[in-house]
Design an enzyme around this catalytic site. Sequence first.
Site, mmCIF file in Angstrom:
data_model
loop_
_atom_site.group_PDB
_atom_site.id
_atom_site.type_symbol
_atom_site.label_atom_id
_atom_site.label_comp_id
_atom_site.label_asym_id
_atom_site.label_seq_id
_atom_site.Cartn_x
_atom_site.Cartn_y
_atom_site.Cartn_z
ATOM 1 N N HIS A 1 -2.827 7.783 0.631
ATOM 2 C CA HIS A 1 -3.786 6.859 0.001
ATOM 3 C C HIS A 1 -4.417 7.404 -1.277
ATOM 4 C CE1 HIS A 1 -3.203 4.146 3.216
ATOM 5 N NE2 HIS A 1 -4.102 4.610 4.059
ATOM 6 N N HIS B 1 -7.752 -1.971 2.649
ATOM 7 C CA HIS B 1 -7.621 -1.297 3.940
ATOM 8 C C HIS B 1 -8.665 -1.787 4.942
ATOM 9 C CE1 HIS B 1 -6.602 1.809 6.810
ATOM 10 N NE2 HIS B 1 -5.739 2.374 5.975
ATOM 11 N N GLU C 1 -1.982 -4.010 6.011
ATOM 12 C CA GLU C 1 -2.033 -3.558 4.626
ATOM 13 C C GLU C 1 -0.764 -3.987 3.881
ATOM 14 O OE1 GLU C 1 -2.894 0.801 4.847
ATOM 15 O OE2 GLU C 1 -3.047 0.282 6.968
#
Length: 326
Positions: free
Chosen positions: A103, A173, A291
């Site tokens: 991420h 997210h 996601e």
Amino acid sequence: MSELFGTLPDGTPVHRWTLERAGVRVRVLSYGGIVQSVEVPDRDGHAADVVLGFADLDGYLAHPEPYLGALVGRYANRIAGGRFPLEGVTYSLAQNNAPNSLHGGEHGFDKRVWDVEPVEHGVRLSRVSAHGEEGFPGRLAVSATYTLDATGGLHFGYEATTDAPTVVNLTNHSYFDLSGAGSAGGAGGHELRLAASRFTPVDADLIPTGALDDVTGTRFDFRESRKVGSGYDHNFVLDKGLTPAPVEIAELHDPASGRMLTVATTEPGIQLYTGEHLGEPFGPGAGIALETQHFPDSPNRPEFPSTELRPGDTYRSETVYGFSSR
């Protein structure tokens, strides 16, 4: 409408914006582009917050790893070994999910304060990610527009440009519990339909093996709606592929409240994560993340849809979360 939400340790103010339309209320933070809350009615008209979040800024600072509601980047999901090649150069990233990068690294987009301006029925967040930030090449100018449509659908529109070849993969997210965030039962009893005939199997470090496996006869087959259960942190290959406009690909339903979430996207993949590693004040399985994305580790997998962005081109991605009840 905006208000002061808190102040970072270095004195930087964080603001909260409230969007409201068609019975849906959304709160967005300038810190991390976080969707703090989404309030929607159930079948009886009773509103509840359906995404996991914290009541104050200290909660997000103390518990960054779940990425609750955050805008993650430059690269959502994992890059194997924290390394990838691009035009003959190998770039090294933080191994913040050892041995991988996750991420965007240690200080990704989820931990940055974004500039925010109002737009019709929403807000536009923007920032410039400097060349070399978290190891990624290129000066990346990024914007994310969050808006509510006439039915209360929450739209995410992402754009980015660069002055040097780089990789980009952005997503939101949020973790959903359609029975109401923090409910005793969590989200494990929700029912999911997903228009994906294949998924990307992973190794012990949750990195795709490169295969695109058929879901038929496996626990990954959600082509007909069924109970989600637990134990998922996997990318699904959407049957529609990469599209210029959002196409509906998922439906999440809570039988108890009647609330339903639909997901439409331009992206070719979606990560289903059932929150087994969620900690206090929540617990394992307290929420489900859906996601929308390009595939994990694409910079190391030329056979996957490309995440490369080059000067003169514009990265665009759009996802819509729709809300209803039955």
